[in-house]
Structures are given as structure tokens and as C-alpha cells.
Write a protein that holds these residues in place. Structure first.
Motif, mmCIF file in Angstrom:
data_model
loop_
_atom_site.group_PDB
_atom_site.id
_atom_site.type_symbol
_atom_site.label_atom_id
_atom_site.label_comp_id
_atom_site.label_asym_id
_atom_site.label_seq_id
_atom_site.Cartn_x
_atom_site.Cartn_y
_atom_site.Cartn_z
ATOM 1 N N SER A 1 18.159 6.805 2.512
ATOM 2 C CA SER A 1 18.257 5.511 1.840
ATOM 3 C C SER A 1 18.489 5.697 0.341
ATOM 4 N N HIS A 2 19.106 4.691 -0.241
ATOM 5 C CA HIS A 2 19.379 4.692 -1.678
ATOM 6 C C HIS A 2 18.902 3.383 -2.286
ATOM 7 N N ILE A 3 18.965 3.334 -3.619
ATOM 8 C CA ILE A 3 18.509 2.147 -4.349
ATOM 9 C C ILE A 3 19.670 1.558 -5.139
ATOM 10 N N LEU A 4 19.754 0.238 -5.116
ATOM 11 C CA LEU A 4 20.704 -0.490 -5.950
ATOM 12 C C LEU A 4 19.883 -1.210 -7.027
ATOM 13 N N PHE A 5 19.977 -0.733 -8.261
ATOM 14 C CA PHE A 5 19.259 -1.348 -9.378
ATOM 15 C C PHE A 5 20.123 -2.440 -10.009
#
Length: 232
Positions: free
Chosen positions: A2-6
């Protein structure tokens, strides 16, 4: 993995507290369009410009949590234009552009992906009843140029939001914003007429425009893999 979208931005995107409701930021609804493999972390804050966001260490705070493969969505402009406030004003021809490059370089330097979003438009009308192409000054134009200059993907939310308001029509588009008569809501007993900040419906509509712009961007094919499905 999983990744993060800031999201780095201002009040148009920011999470709103109970005392501000029904005012809503579009960033509150973006997660609805993504699978659990992409977590939206909304760091937008009311009243911030590129200048004050950087000065307060808010980009530095994102950097602490930002990893390779993460995304940084960058949307400012409304407060950068406040000439009367030197702590926030950033000239669209110089300082605003330099600040945007700092955000871009920050994401790229950490193995991530910066994405520029032109300022979402205010509902500002000209005398002939059409929408003002300078509803957020020169900031959308400056961001388009920085996108081209730096090869950074651009989501033109200014153009998309103006199109949305036109589709709704001048009267009905008020529903998308904070237009409340007296005593209609306990948070706004005197009523409110605000053509910058969104109602819950407006925030949902803008979040949809952002997701649609991602879906239509040839440069964001990797991010598209995390969308839940076709956005219509």
C-alpha cells in the motif's frame, strides 16, 4: 504493497471540524474513489498558502511520513493571493512558482510522485453572468506553466470546477457552496453566503472531478490502478 496519497492544500480541500459543518473540504471524500491499497492522508489546512504552509513546517511534517512510491497532491492559490497579508502572499510570477518547485522536488527527492492541481474555482460571476476566468487570480495559469516546465502531471481542477458550475447553472450552483439562510444551521445562526467554501454536496462533486481527472490522465496510469473502478 500500500501507498499514501498526501494532500497539501488549503481550506477548499481540508478536513472540517464539527463546528464548521456543513462546510466540507473535497479531500474528505477522495478516499471513496480508492481501494485500500492507496490511503489518502489529507494534510490540507484552512487559510494556508504555499508560503505559510512551508513556513509552518507542514511540508517538513509530510516529509517525515513520505515514502518511495507515495503521491503528493499540491493545490494552493486562494490564500497566496492575499496581498494584504505578507505571511501568506506569494507573487504568482515568482515566489508562488518557486514554492511549487519546492513541493515537487520534495516528493521526487524521496522517490515519490508530485501531482499539481490548479486551484478549485470560486463561484465568482462577471457582470454578464459568466464565470470569472480570474476567480483565483493568475494562480491557475502559473501552475499550468510550472507543470509544463517541470514535467509534473497536472489535474486542471480550476477548468473542471468552472465547467461543473456552468452545468449546474447559476442558481443551482449555489447548492455546491456555503449558502445558508438565517437559523438554517446552528453553526451559522446569522446565515452565510460564501462562494469559496463547499457544502457537503459541493465537496463530493469536486472529489469526483479530481478522481475523474486522475482517470483521464495519461501520466497517472500507475495511480489509476488503485482506483476502485470506472468513474462516470
Amino acid at each position: 504493497m500500500s501507498h499514501i496519497l498526501f494532500i497539501a492544500g488549503d481550506s477548499t480541500a481540508a478536513l472540517k471540524g464539527a463546528a464548521e459543518k456543513p462546510m466540507t473540504g473535497w479531500g474528505e471524500y477522495l478516499q471513496n474513489y480508492f481501494q485500500p491499497s492507496m490511503r489518502v492522508d489529507n494534510r490540507a489546512i484552512n487559510g494556508r498558502s504555499t508560503k505559510s504552509f512551508l513556513a509552518e513546517g507542514r511540508l517538513a511534517a509530510i516529509e517525515q511520513d513520505f515514502g518511495a512510491g507515495d503521491y503528493l497532491f499540491i493545490q494552493f492559490g486562494h490564500n497566496d493571493g492575499k496581498v494584504e497579508d505578507p505571511s501568506r502572499y506569494a507573487d504568482p510570477k515568482q515566489e508562488y512558482r518557486q514554492n511549487l518547485k519546492r513541493f515537487i522536488d520534495s516528493a521526487r527527492g524521496r522517490g515519490g510522485y508530485p501531482v499539481l492541481l490548479t486551484s478549485v474555482s470560486r463561484r465568482r460571476l462577471l457582470e454578464d453572468g459568466t464565470l470569472d476566468p480570474f476567480a483565483v487570480g493568475e494562480y491557475p495559469f502559473a501552475m499550468r506553466e510550472i507543470s509544463a516546465e517541470t514535467g509534473t502531471p497536472l489535474l486542471d481542477i480550476f477548468a473542471a470546477s468552472q465547467q461543473l458550475y456552468q452545468t449546474f447553472g447559476l442558481g443551482q450552483s449555489k447548492r455546491l457552496f456555503m449558502h445558508l439562510p438565517e437559523q438554517a444551521h446552528p453553526n451559522y445562526p446569522a446565515g452565510i453566503t460564501d462562494d469559496t467554501h463547499f457544502s457537503d454536496e459541493g465537496a463530493q462533486q469536486i472529489a469526483r472531478l479530481v478522481a475523474l481527472a486522475i482517470q483521464q490522465s495519461a501520466e497517472l496510469s500507475a495511480l489509476q490502478q488503485h482506483l476502485k473502478g470506472e468513474i462516470t
